[in-house]
Design a protein around this motif. Structure first.
Motif, PDB file in Angstrom:
ATOM      1  N   THR A 133      -3.297  -3.145   3.313  1.00 27.83           N
ATOM      2  CA  THR A 133      -3.543  -1.860   2.646  1.00 27.83           C
ATOM      3  C   THR A 133      -5.020  -1.631   2.342  1.00 27.83           C
ATOM      4  O   THR A 133      -5.389  -0.540   1.895  1.00 27.83           O
ATOM      5  CB  THR A 133      -2.740  -1.764   1.331  1.00 27.83           C
ATOM      6  N   PRO A 176      -0.238   2.861   3.243  1.00 23.36           N
ATOM      7  CA  PRO A 176       0.998   2.083   3.086  1.00 23.36           C
ATOM      8  C   PRO A 176       2.042   2.348   4.173  1.00 23.36           C
ATOM      9  O   PRO A 176       2.671   1.408   4.668  1.00 23.36           O
ATOM     10  CB  PRO A 176       1.495   2.508   1.705  1.00 23.36           C
ATOM     11  N   ALA A 178       4.366  -1.711   0.029  1.00 27.21           N
ATOM     12  CA  ALA A 178       2.989  -1.421   0.417  1.00 27.21           C
ATOM     13  C   ALA A 178       2.325  -0.486  -0.583  1.00 27.21           C
ATOM     14  O   ALA A 178       1.168  -0.692  -0.978  1.00 27.21           O
ATOM     15  CB  ALA A 178       2.947  -0.831   1.828  1.00 27.21           C
TER      16      ALA A 178
END
Length: 324
Positions: free
Chosen positions: A55, A60, A112
């Motif tokens: 990330t 994400p 994420a």
């Protein structure tokens, strides 16, 4: 954990109770199962660190997309070597579409997004709450899962551990509420997906590798659509974030599943399920040692309570059926 991830034939909650097929076709390798067990624990434990690194350069949704794409590629390569085809039938693919959403697309994206604001170690600990959510849901959705005092005690103890990790006595200060909520929601997706798989795909013909490969392929299409709508194509591909996403998919979401199937075949689900309890330990160690994440006393203490509670929720009567 992500664990976990796609259906894993281990626990009835932190890892799926049953694979998407009753027959597991993974072949034992020459490597001792203890070494493979340790390697699997490390791979899944490092997944949260890899998400964090990914990330740093990618959105994400793009991290999740890369994860399922390279995971699907790894399993499809295995199927090609075996000369084994993907599952057939509209109904099967319809169920796989829902399973992909619940077990891959949604939780991978949520983790994420969560790691944009919380440490990878906390994400790994949140992942360990899956058996607690699963036990609570199974009491409602699966009539064969009978509650016991020990399992209820494990559920209460596990959520006490979550409150300890989050520092509830000090008003959750220092904890990003949104990121933590996203990670816990991701963990909740897994047992919902496993219950769905258990009800719809447990007797579907085909090996778990073929079904999981197909599921990851569907998730790739889902995330490709979502990414194209909500993110811009990356303009550069930095080395370490790119390698992290590739490793996250090919190893943590692809080959690790194949390794897990082999462990279940060789030593059974009861032993293989224990890998779940090493994941948050390794995730925390990796985050602190390699990313310099802060570790307060309540994090390891709370994690230990969570894992103890999770273990109790998986306890069966001695005369009861074995985990499958």
């Amino acid at each position: 954990m992500s664990a976990p991830a796609t259906p894993r034939p281990t626990l009835s909650t932190p890892a799926p109770a049953a694979t998407t097929s009753t027959a597991i076709s993974a072949r034992p390798t020459g490597l001792d199962w203890r070494l493979r067990f340790a390697l699997l624990s490390i791979i899944w434990g490092f997944s949260f660190l890899l998400i964090k690194v990914g990330t740093e350069a990618y959105a994400p949704f793009q991290v999740a997309l890369g994860r399922v794409f390279f995971g699907a590629l790894a399993l499809l390569t295995v199927l090609l070597v075996r000369r084994e085809g993907l599952p057939r039938g509209r109904r099967t693919w319809a169920h796989l579409t829902v399973a992909a959403l619940l077990l891959n697309t949604a939780p991978f994206s949520l983790f994420a997004y969560a790691e944009l604001s919380i440490p990878s170690s906390l994400a790994g600990i949140c992942n360990a709450t899956s058996p607690l959510w699963g036990m609570a849901l199974s009491l409602v959705a699966l009539s064969e899962d009978r509650p016991t005092r020990r399992r209820f005690a494990g559920l209460g103890l596990g959520f006490l551990g979550v409150l300890t990790v989050l520092g509830a006595w000090q008003g959750f200060s220092g904890v990003d509420a949104k990121g933590t909520a996203l990670a816990l929601l991701a963990s909740l997706c897994y047992p919902i997906g496993w219950i769905y798989v258990r009800r719809t795909l447990a007797s579907t013909p085909g090996s778990p590798v073929a079904l999981t490969g197909a599921q990851l392929l569907v998730s790739t299409l889902q995330l490709l659509l979502v990414s194209s709508l909500f993110t811009s194509a990356p303009t550069s591909f930095p080395l370490w974030p790119t390698l992290s996403v590739i490793a996250l998919g090919a190893l943590g979401t692809g080959m690790a599943l194949q390794m897990q199937y082999g462990l279940v075949t060789e030593v059974g689900p009861t032993t293989a399920q224990m890998v779940t309890y090493f994941i948050p330990v390794i995730a925390t160690t990796a985050g602190v040692a390699l990313l310099g994440e802060q570790l307060h006393w309540n994090t390891p203490v709370g994690a230990a309570i969570v894992l103890t509670g999770a273990a109790l929720t998986q306890a069966r009567r001695a005369s009861g059926p074995a985990d499958a």
